[in-house]
Design a protein around this motif. Structure first.
Motif, mmCIF file in Angstrom:
data_model
loop_
_atom_site.group_PDB
_atom_site.id
_atom_site.type_symbol
_atom_site.label_atom_id
_atom_site.label_comp_id
_atom_site.label_asym_id
_atom_site.label_seq_id
_atom_site.Cartn_x
_atom_site.Cartn_y
_atom_site.Cartn_z
ATOM 1 N N GLU A 35 0.658 -0.849 -0.005
ATOM 2 C CA GLU A 35 0.206 -0.256 0.172
ATOM 3 C C GLU A 35 0.877 1.225 -0.265
ATOM 4 O O GLU A 35 0.570 2.321 -0.875
ATOM 5 C CB GLU A 35 -0.783 -0.160 1.606
ATOM 6 N N GLN A 36 2.188 1.298 1.129
ATOM 7 C CA GLN A 36 3.169 2.562 1.237
ATOM 8 C C GLN A 36 3.453 2.198 -0.755
ATOM 9 O O GLN A 36 3.232 3.592 -1.043
ATOM 10 C CB GLN A 36 3.651 2.060 1.451
ATOM 11 N N GLU A 37 3.785 1.671 -1.151
ATOM 12 C CA GLU A 37 4.359 1.291 -2.751
ATOM 13 C C GLU A 37 3.605 1.869 -3.689
ATOM 14 O O GLU A 37 3.796 3.177 -4.893
ATOM 15 C CB GLU A 37 5.241 0.057 -2.841
ATOM 16 N N SER A 38 2.087 1.775 -3.708
ATOM 17 C CA SER A 38 0.897 2.237 -4.379
ATOM 18 C C SER A 38 0.309 3.751 -4.103
ATOM 19 O O SER A 38 1.280 4.135 -5.182
ATOM 20 C CB SER A 38 -0.325 1.584 -4.139
ATOM 21 N N LEU A 39 0.978 5.245 -2.938
ATOM 22 C CA LEU A 39 0.707 5.366 -2.954
ATOM 23 C C LEU A 39 1.658 6.035 -3.034
ATOM 24 O O LEU A 39 1.197 7.968 -3.717
ATOM 25 C CB LEU A 39 0.770 5.894 -1.447
ATOM 26 N N LEU A 40 2.835 6.028 -2.994
ATOM 27 C CA LEU A 40 4.528 6.450 -3.753
ATOM 28 C C LEU A 40 4.451 6.779 -4.772
ATOM 29 O O LEU A 40 4.348 7.673 -5.722
ATOM 30 C CB LEU A 40 5.923 6.072 -3.377
ATOM 31 N N ARG A 41 3.692 6.070 -6.032
ATOM 32 C CA ARG A 41 3.972 5.504 -7.859
ATOM 33 C C ARG A 41 2.747 6.261 -8.239
ATOM 34 O O ARG A 41 2.431 7.259 -8.707
ATOM 35 C CB ARG A 41 3.064 3.899 -7.815
ATOM 36 N N GLU A 42 1.895 6.410 -7.083
ATOM 37 C CA GLU A 42 0.781 7.647 -7.476
ATOM 38 C C GLU A 42 0.621 8.928 -7.364
ATOM 39 O O GLU A 42 0.735 10.160 -7.812
ATOM 40 C CB GLU A 42 -1.008 7.484 -6.222
ATOM 41 N N LEU A 43 1.539 8.911 -5.995
ATOM 42 C CA LEU A 43 2.493 10.526 -6.180
ATOM 43 C C LEU A 43 2.947 10.782 -7.310
ATOM 44 O O LEU A 43 3.381 12.084 -8.139
ATOM 45 C CB LEU A 43 2.982 10.807 -4.182
ATOM 46 N N LYS A 44 3.737 9.835 -7.034
ATOM 47 C CA LYS A 44 4.977 9.773 -8.743
ATOM 48 C C LYS A 44 4.561 10.404 -9.682
ATOM 49 O O LYS A 44 4.720 11.364 -10.369
ATOM 50 C CB LYS A 44 6.117 9.218 -8.078
ATOM 51 N N THR A 45 3.394 9.889 -10.191
ATOM 52 C CA THR A 45 2.472 10.068 -11.400
ATOM 53 C C THR A 45 2.192 11.544 -11.068
ATOM 54 O O THR A 45 2.340 11.777 -12.580
ATOM 55 C CB THR A 45 1.509 8.910 -11.587
ATOM 56 N N LYS A 46 1.659 11.919 -10.471
ATOM 57 C CA LYS A 46 0.315 13.419 -10.464
ATOM 58 C C LYS A 46 1.707 14.416 -10.803
ATOM 59 O O LYS A 46 1.654 15.527 -11.058
ATOM 60 C CB LYS A 46 0.050 13.268 -9.051
ATOM 61 N N ASN A 47 3.174 14.043 -9.848
ATOM 62 C CA ASN A 47 4.349 15.006 -9.574
ATOM 63 C C ASN A 47 4.449 15.371 -11.465
ATOM 64 O O ASN A 47 4.999 16.297 -11.993
ATOM 65 C CB ASN A 47 5.705 14.238 -8.521
ATOM 66 N N ASP A 48 5.166 14.191 -11.868
ATOM 67 C CA ASP A 48 5.224 14.127 -13.161
ATOM 68 C C ASP A 48 4.808 14.773 -14.240
ATOM 69 O O ASP A 48 4.670 15.987 -14.739
ATOM 70 C CB ASP A 48 5.337 12.590 -13.584
ATOM 71 N N ALA A 49 2.828 14.308 -13.938
ATOM 72 C CA ALA A 49 1.912 15.334 -14.820
ATOM 73 C C ALA A 49 2.064 17.196 -14.471
ATOM 74 O O ALA A 49 2.077 16.920 -15.598
ATOM 75 C CB ALA A 49 0.577 14.775 -14.640
ATOM 76 N N SER A 50 1.861 16.764 -13.859
ATOM 77 C CA SER A 50 2.360 18.574 -13.554
ATOM 78 C C SER A 50 3.863 18.966 -13.654
ATOM 79 O O SER A 50 3.497 19.918 -14.661
ATOM 80 C CB SER A 50 1.859 18.842 -11.876
ATOM 81 N N ASN A 51 5.055 19.024 -13.861
ATOM 82 C CA ASN A 51 6.023 18.970 -13.786
ATOM 83 C C ASN A 51 6.064 19.428 -14.990
ATOM 84 O O ASN A 51 6.217 19.730 -16.115
ATOM 85 C CB ASN A 51 6.982 17.731 -13.647
ATOM 86 N N TYR A 52 5.658 17.730 -16.116
ATOM 87 C CA TYR A 52 5.223 17.789 -17.345
ATOM 88 C C TYR A 52 4.938 19.153 -18.532
ATOM 89 O O TYR A 52 4.949 19.836 -18.877
ATOM 90 C CB TYR A 52 4.664 17.412 -18.624
ATOM 91 N N ILE A 53 3.407 19.612 -17.177
ATOM 92 C CA ILE A 53 2.540 20.646 -17.870
ATOM 93 C C ILE A 53 3.191 21.886 -17.864
ATOM 94 O O ILE A 53 3.738 22.953 -18.409
ATOM 95 C CB ILE A 53 1.529 20.927 -17.154
ATOM 96 N N TYR A 54 3.828 22.349 -16.534
ATOM 97 C CA TYR A 54 5.200 23.501 -16.133
ATOM 98 C C TYR A 54 6.299 23.515 -16.962
ATOM 99 O O TYR A 54 6.211 24.556 -17.500
ATOM 100 C CB TYR A 54 5.856 23.206 -14.104
#
Length: 271
Positions: A35-54
């Motif tokens: 569950e911890q790894e799943s949460l971290l993967r979700e955070l990384k995915t959202k972080n990468d998406a926002s970084n791409y937009i910036y």
């Protein structure tokens, strides 16, 4: 006659965030590693998406500035630009200046030289952004090189002539020494010095710092010559590169924080 007091019944109403707090109220139930790894993967995915937009927004800004620098060229060619010629008044100190000492220089070749230098910095910034966004194929088309060529050094898409210079740069933090402190004691490093050191210690950020610094001499030189309008015109380049540098610095901090979170193991949800 005795009277009895009745205690008010406990309110059955739940708070606004009661459901959220209930999720973290089980101190005796450890969080599974999956569950911890799943949460971290979700955070990384959202972080990468926002970084791409910036990064895409800054890339669009760089392209618009490059197009902006191209707009005066047709008027220079037609001879209709208000500053089509530069007037140079040069004569000796012992000679009284007259109209014969006026020299009219065409402004178009000078503008092309200035635009070539600032435009080259914009080009390098755009190539670095495309590489950070993962568009290696576009980088290969624009640079006519195999993207694997830039993996030979840690400075991103920096040109070969800059790699040796950037490799020789050494930076160390340090504060102003106090007279009451012993010389053999390590100096206390402030937060601002540490933040600057973290920024310069990253090779790709160091490359962006070099582009940012390289964009200032030309507008400062024009400003010193008294042409304030053109100084502001060419100062747009270091401003845009500065926005890119600030954005990438914040992205690096968020990525480092996420990496540190990945290395931490919590036993309970309340942690």
């Amino acid at each position: 006659m005795a009277t009895t007091r009745t205690r008010p019944a406990a309110s059955s109403e739940r708070g606004l965030h009661a459901d959220t707090l209930d999720k973290y109220d089980d101190l005796n139930e450890p969080i599974p590693t999956e569950e911890q790894e799943s949460l971290l993967r979700e955070l990384k995915t959202k972080n990468d998406a926002s970084n791409y937009i910036y990064r895409f927004a800054i890339l669009l800004m760089i392209v618009l500035v490059f197009v902006l620098y191209l707009t005066p060229i047709p008027s220079y060619i037609d001879g209709t630009h208000p500053e089509n010629h530069l007037t140079l008044f040069h004569h000796g100190m012992h000679v009284v200046g007259t109209e014969d000492h006026l020299t009219y220089l065409p402004a178009f070749p000078i503008y092309l030289i200035f635009f070539g230098f600032q435009g080259y910095l914009l080009y390098l910034s755009a190539i670095e952004l495309l590489s950070l966004m993962g568009h290696d194929q576009a980088v290969g088309i624009l640079t006519r090189r195999n993207p694997a060529h830039y993996r030979a050094h840690p400075f991103g898409t920096a040109p070969s002539y800059l790699v040796s210079i950037l490799s020789d740069i050494r930076y160390s933090t340090g504060n102003k020494p106090n007279l009451h402190e012993r010389a053999d004691q390590p100096a206390t490093i402030g937060g601002q010095s540490k933040a600057l050191y973290d920024s310069l210690s990253n090779p790709r950020l160091l490359y962006l710092w070099a582009l940012f610094v390289a964009g200032w001499p030309l507008p400062l030189l024009i400003f010193g010559a008294g042409n304030f309008g053109n100084a502001g015109w060419f100062a747009v380049t270091p401003v845009v590169v500065g926005v890119l540098l600030m954005s990438e610095t914040m992205i690096r901090r968020s990525e480092n924080a996420l990496l540190g979170l990945d290395g931490m193991k919590y036993d309970h949800k309340s942690a």
